[in-house]
Structure formats: structure tokens, C-alpha cells
Design a protein around this motif. Structure first.
Motif, mmCIF file in Angstrom:
data_model
loop_
_atom_site.group_PDB
_atom_site.id
_atom_site.type_symbol
_atom_site.label_atom_id
_atom_site.label_comp_id
_atom_site.label_asym_id
_atom_site.label_seq_id
_atom_site.Cartn_x
_atom_site.Cartn_y
_atom_site.Cartn_z
ATOM 1 N N GLY A 33 0.794 -1.199 -0.180
ATOM 2 C CA GLY A 33 -0.227 0.000 -0.028
ATOM 3 C C GLY A 33 0.957 1.319 0.014
ATOM 4 O O GLY A 33 0.463 2.102 -0.659
ATOM 5 N N PHE A 53 -2.005 6.493 1.719
ATOM 6 C CA PHE A 53 -2.466 4.917 2.237
ATOM 7 C C PHE A 53 -3.283 5.115 3.686
ATOM 8 O O PHE A 53 -4.159 4.090 3.776
ATOM 9 N N ILE A 111 -7.285 -2.448 -0.394
ATOM 10 C CA ILE A 111 -6.945 -1.683 0.677
ATOM 11 C C ILE A 111 -7.392 -2.421 1.981
ATOM 12 O O ILE A 111 -8.730 -3.029 1.922
#
Length: 560
Positions: free
Chosen positions: A496, A504, A526
Motif C-alpha cells: 500500500g 495509504f 486496501i
């Protein structure tokens, strides 16, 4: 009366037979199909959009949008079901039923996912393929368009040109790429130095969230709208459509493509390119492609640098600009080609510009191959000594190719927090590493992928550091794979921060709020970090796991 209009009149038992007899022996899957059939809107029955593995069209539907032959083999894991929605209610019904029975859902628009993560999984899953949702509605009065996720870039460009010869959209140069995946990962093309990325030109969106609700920008809120403009597909919901701003382009643009080998002063020309390309007129985008070819001496290899450009203006203006800023390239008048913006798309895809532009409506690529991709960002110019070392390494490895895409211009003006796509000011260019091959077999694949990894490793001193940054649309599972257990956040952070850097953390916060049970997930989606996860830890009756999880939540919330 056609199938779709009459199918509602049939009993569920008959409908089940239409989607394949395999469900008769699998009660869980059978129940899932019952849910789909029973919950679809009477005016838009879903049965015709369902394909089981026993359906006669299953293989053709599955393979119809596989763009990487690595994931089109007999051993590639297959979905137990494919749903091809042709109405937004089908998406809503599918999400509601899949969540009810906790089925993993993969979402595919164009199939250009480099790692196949939109249609392959290591655990049982089903596929939602969006190719039927491909409408494009253009409003020239507002200079905007609504484009559904299953449309291709070629279809979008063609429909824009039908309405106007002086409008375009900043997106990729491969016409068969699906709009949904391209824009959800950021999206870019040869207009980015003038107009930014695709997501910089998105003004609204339609999605189906984890509760099965149909939302637009107003109803989803600005946080979620921010996340779906570059936060990656398969994380926050099912993208149905994006509303985009069209951009102005001249009626005539100019393109060129020339190659220079090391024997033709290639080192000095490439050294000059890296200083010129990110700083030159914003109307000019010059991509550099490096590959190994036969040299002038027998049995000796060399590196060839190909320069391919789009200029938003006439050839006379470009001739003057190149003589002033980049005379080292040594272009001749015959190298410049004036054409329409739509035909320039064909030029960049190696299609003869005299070909009828309707070729952009074809959804199948010109050729299919096995492939692997990686990416990097470069923030400082590379010395001539550095380039000499790169040449030696490329000749040693021979097979790999590097694409250099210059930044600067509009890309340097947009704040890195404006969208999840963070790669803005400070980047000179982006590198795409390519390995392509046409022979089947795992050994062949590993050979080519290992060469690419070695070149990528060699480039470490020349690219961004802490973190080493990469581009979400160039998905690379070497960065990490997330199985979304109680360590899901830490596994997700591994890739990420390379894709999204400082953005992120905000993406995780939004994900944890809108999809706390992590229904929408892929190998690189995510992750969530929420109390829902800690309730799961409690049920595991593991004090150590719980304490570790509480520490992780505290650490995350205090992370700067």
C-alpha cells in the motif's frame, strides 16, 4: 417475447436449469443462485446474466476478457460462477447475495489486470464481469460524459470523436483497456502533462457499496468519492460509471516515432531526453522506450532508444520547438505526421492511421501474449556513467524492455493529496518494466520473470526510495499478497505505501468505515483496521492475538 423479457415467468427450478446443472450437487452454490433469482427486479430478471461452469458459454465468457495468457491455462483457478450484469440492479442483487453467503467476488471490466487479480483467486470465488455495462453518454454542452465501467478506452475515444473533433480524454493509449479498472487505479496517458491523470478529470461516480446501495458523489460523500478516484479497484465497491470532464485538443495534432541506437549517439540523446521531456512545453509528451537489438557488428547486441511523441499542435510549431529544445534527436521534416487526435490513438497503438477508426471499437487486442510488469519512479537525473551501466545490464539480460513516461507540467501542479494517486511534483518520469513472451510453460515464464526482476533490482540506486514507489495500474504481486487475516493491515501496508505513499493511511480509514467486514477484497486491495476485526480476534479466544491487534490499532491511529 425474448429470453430476458419472458424469463421472469418461469419458476425458479426452471431458471436454475438455465444456469447449469452443476448447482444441483452443490447446495451452497444452489442457494446463492436462488438468492440471485429471487431478489432480482421483476422488470430486469438476472437469469440470463448467470453462467455456471456447466453453462455452454462459460469458457467463452471467462476467456473473452483475459489479456494475459499466464492466466488462461488449464491449471488457472476458475470461478464457480460468472455474473455478467446488464442492469445496475443486477450488481446490487449480486452484492447483497454474495455478502449474505460470504462468497469472494472478483470484479472485471476489461481484463488488463497485469496479475489477473480481477478474475483469479487461490480460494473459491465467483466473477462479476462488467462488459455488458458499457454505455457512453456525452453532453457537449457541459463538455462531460458518463461512461460505464465495462466500456473500453477505444469505445470512449470513438464516441467522443463522433460528437467533436476537438475534444478528448486523458487516459491510456491501449484502446482495449476497460474504463472501470483503468480509472479506479489512477489512469494516465500521453495527455497527462497537459491535463493530468484520468482521475484528475473525474467529477462524479456511480457505485454499489457493500450494503448493495446505489450511490453517487452526493450520497456517497466526499471521502468515498476521493477513494474511488485512484484508490484501486475491488476495495470500496463496484464501480458502475464515472462522470468525466472532456478536455480540449486541436483538430490537428502531430506525432512522431524515431529510434536511435548506442552507435547513433544514443547515450547522449537519452541523457538529454531526461532533462528535456519533463520540462518542455506541456503540449508535448515524449515517451522513451529502451530495448535490446542487433548491433551493426555481427553477433553483437546494442540498445535502441525509441522516442514516440504526441504534440497538441501543428508540425510547424513542433519543428521549431524541437530545434530549440531537443536538437540532439536530429528529426527530419518527414518524421513529423499531422493527424487527428483520434487517429493519434491508433498511431500510439501501432495501428496504421489510414485504418478505419472503427477499429477502436474492437474489444479484442491485436495480439495476445504472456507478460509480467513492474514499475518505478525516478526523481533525479541519471548520470552518463549510470546509463552506461544500464546498457550493459540490459544487453546482459537481453529480453526485458523499459518504458519511460515523463512527468512535469500539470502533473507537478496538482497536490499529491488531491486524489489517492500520489505521484506528482518531484517525479521526473515513471518506468514500466516489460517482459513479453509467446511460449507456454512455467519454466519459460519463470525465466522471463526472473530476468525482469533482475533488471528491476539493478535499477534500485536510480529510483525512488523509502518507499520505493510504484504505480497502482501496473499491479505487481511481488510487492506483497494479502490474505486478509488479523495481520491484513500489515500485509496490506507492504504494498500500500508503495502504491499510495502518504495517502495509504487515509484509504485504510475510509475502507474501514465504508466496508468494515472487508467484503470487497483482492490480493492487493486496501485492508481494514477496525473494531470489527478485533471482535473476530475475541472469538478466536487468543489473548496474544487480541493484545497484538489492540496495539496495531493504537499504533495506526497515532501514525503520522
Amino acid at each position: 417475447m425474448g429470453l430476458r423479457s419472458s424469463i421472469i415467468l418461469l419458476p425458479v427450478a426452471v431458471l436454475l436449469s438455465l444456469v447449469g446443472s452443476s448447482f444441483a450437487t452443490n447446495s451452497v452454490h444452489n442457494t446463492f443462485v436462488h438468492c440471485l433469482l429471487n431478489h432480482s427486479e421483476p422488470s430486469h430478471p438476472i437469469a440470463a446474466a448467470i453462467f455456471s461452469q456447466n453453462s455452454s458459454s462459460f469458457s467463452s465468457v471467462l476467456q473473452g476478457h483475459i489479456r494475459n495468457l499466464r492466466f488462461n491455462t488449464s491449471t488457472t483457478p476458475k470461478p464457480f460462477l460468472i455474473v455478467t450484469p446488464f442492469h445496475e440492479s443486477h450488481v446490487q442483487t449480486t452484492v447483497v447475495c454474495a455478502k449474505r453467503y460470504n462468497f469472494l467476488m472478483k470484479i472485471r471490466s476489461g481484463g488488463h489486470d497485469y496479475e489477473g487479480a480481477s478474475y483469479v483467486a487461490s480460494q473459491p470465488f465467483f466473477l462479476m464481469d462488467m462488459f455488458n455495462l458499457r454505455s457512453i453518454e456525452i453532453d457537449m454542452e457541459s463538455e462531460t460524459a458518463w461512461v460505464q465501467a465495462g466500456a473500453t478506452l477505444g469505445e470512449l475515444y470513438y464516441r467522443i470523436a463522433e460528437k467533436s473533433k476537438t475534444h478528448g480524454f486523458p487516459a491510456g493509449v491501449c484502446p482495449t483497456v476497460g474504463v472501470g479498472g483503468h480509472i479506479s487505479g489512477g489512469g494516465y496517458g500521453n495527455l497527462m502533462r497537459k491535463y493530468g491523470t484520468s482521475v484528475d478529470n473525474v467529477v462524479d461516480a456511480q457505485i454499489v457499496d457493500a450494503q448493495g446501495r446505489l450511490l453517487d458523489r452526493r450520497t456517497m460523500g466526499e471521502d468515498l468519492f476521493w477513494a474511488v478516484r485512484g484508490g484501486g479497484g475491488g476495495s470500496f465497491g463496484v464501480i458502475l460509471a464515472y462522470k468525466i470532464n472532456l478536455v480540449r485538443v486541436p483538430e490537428k495534432v502531430t506525432v512522431f516515432q524515431v529510434g536511435r541506437t548506442l552507435e547513433q549517439n544514443g547515450t547522449d540523446i537519452v541523457y538529454k531526453w531526461q532533462h528535456v521531456a519533463p520540462t518542455i512545453d506541456n503540449n508535448l509528451f515524449i515517451r522513451l522506450i529502451l530495448g535490446v537489438v542487433d548491433g551493426t557488428q555481427v553477433a553483437k547486441k546494442t540498445v535502441r532508444a525509441n522516442f514516440i511523441a504526441l504534440f497538441l499542435g501543428d508540425s510547424e510549431s513542433l519543428v521549431s520547438l524541437m530545434k530549440d529544445k531537443f536538437p540532439q534527436l536530429g528529426l527530419k521534416q518527414s518524421d513529423y505526421i499531422e493527424t487527428s487526435w483520434l487517429q493519434s490513438v491508433m498511431f500510439w497503438d501501432n495501428i496504421d492511421i489510414t485504418t478505419p477508426v472503427e477499429i477502436l471499437l474492437e474489444r479484442q487486442p491485436q495480439s495476445m501474449k504472456y507478460l509480467k510488469r513492474k514499475s518505478d519512479y525516478v526523481k533525479k537525473p541519471i548520470s552518463k556513467e549510470g546509463w552506461e551501466g544500464i546498457w550493459k545490464k540490459m544487453i546482459e539480460l537481453e529480453k526485458s524492455v523499459m518504458y519511460f513516461n515523463p512527468y512535469g507540467g500539470r502533473m507537478a501542479e496538482i497536490p499529491s493529496t488531491e486524489t489517492p494517486f500520489p505521484h506528482r511534483s518531484g517525479n521526473l518520469w515513471k518506468i514500466q518494466y516489460q517482459a513479453n513472451w509467446y511460449e507456454a510453460g512455467e519454466e519459460v515464464a519463470q525465466y522471463h520473470m526472473n530476468l525482469l526482476k533482475e533488471l528491476h533490482k539493478y535499477m534500485t540506486p536510480f529510483v525512488s526510495q523509502n518507499p520505493r514507489q510504484t504505480f497502482m495500474c501496473y499491479k505487481d504481486l511481488d510487492l506483497g499478497i494479502n490474505h486478509h487475516g488479523f495481520l491484513g493491515y500489515f500485509k496490506g501496508r507492504a504494498y500500500g505505501v508503495q502504491y499510495f505513499t502518504h495517502n495509504f493511511k487515509r484509504l485504510v480509514e475510509i475502507k474501514s468505515k465504508v466496508d468494515p467486514t472487508n467484503f470487497f477484497r483482492t490480493e492487493q486491495s486496501i485492508p481494514v483496521l477496525s473494531y470489527v476485526e478485533f471482535r473476530k480476534l475475541i472469538t478466536e479466544k487468543s489473548v496474544l492475538s487480541l493484545l497484538f491487534g489492540l496495539f496495531a490499532l493504537h499504533w495506526f491511529r497515532n501514525l503520522k
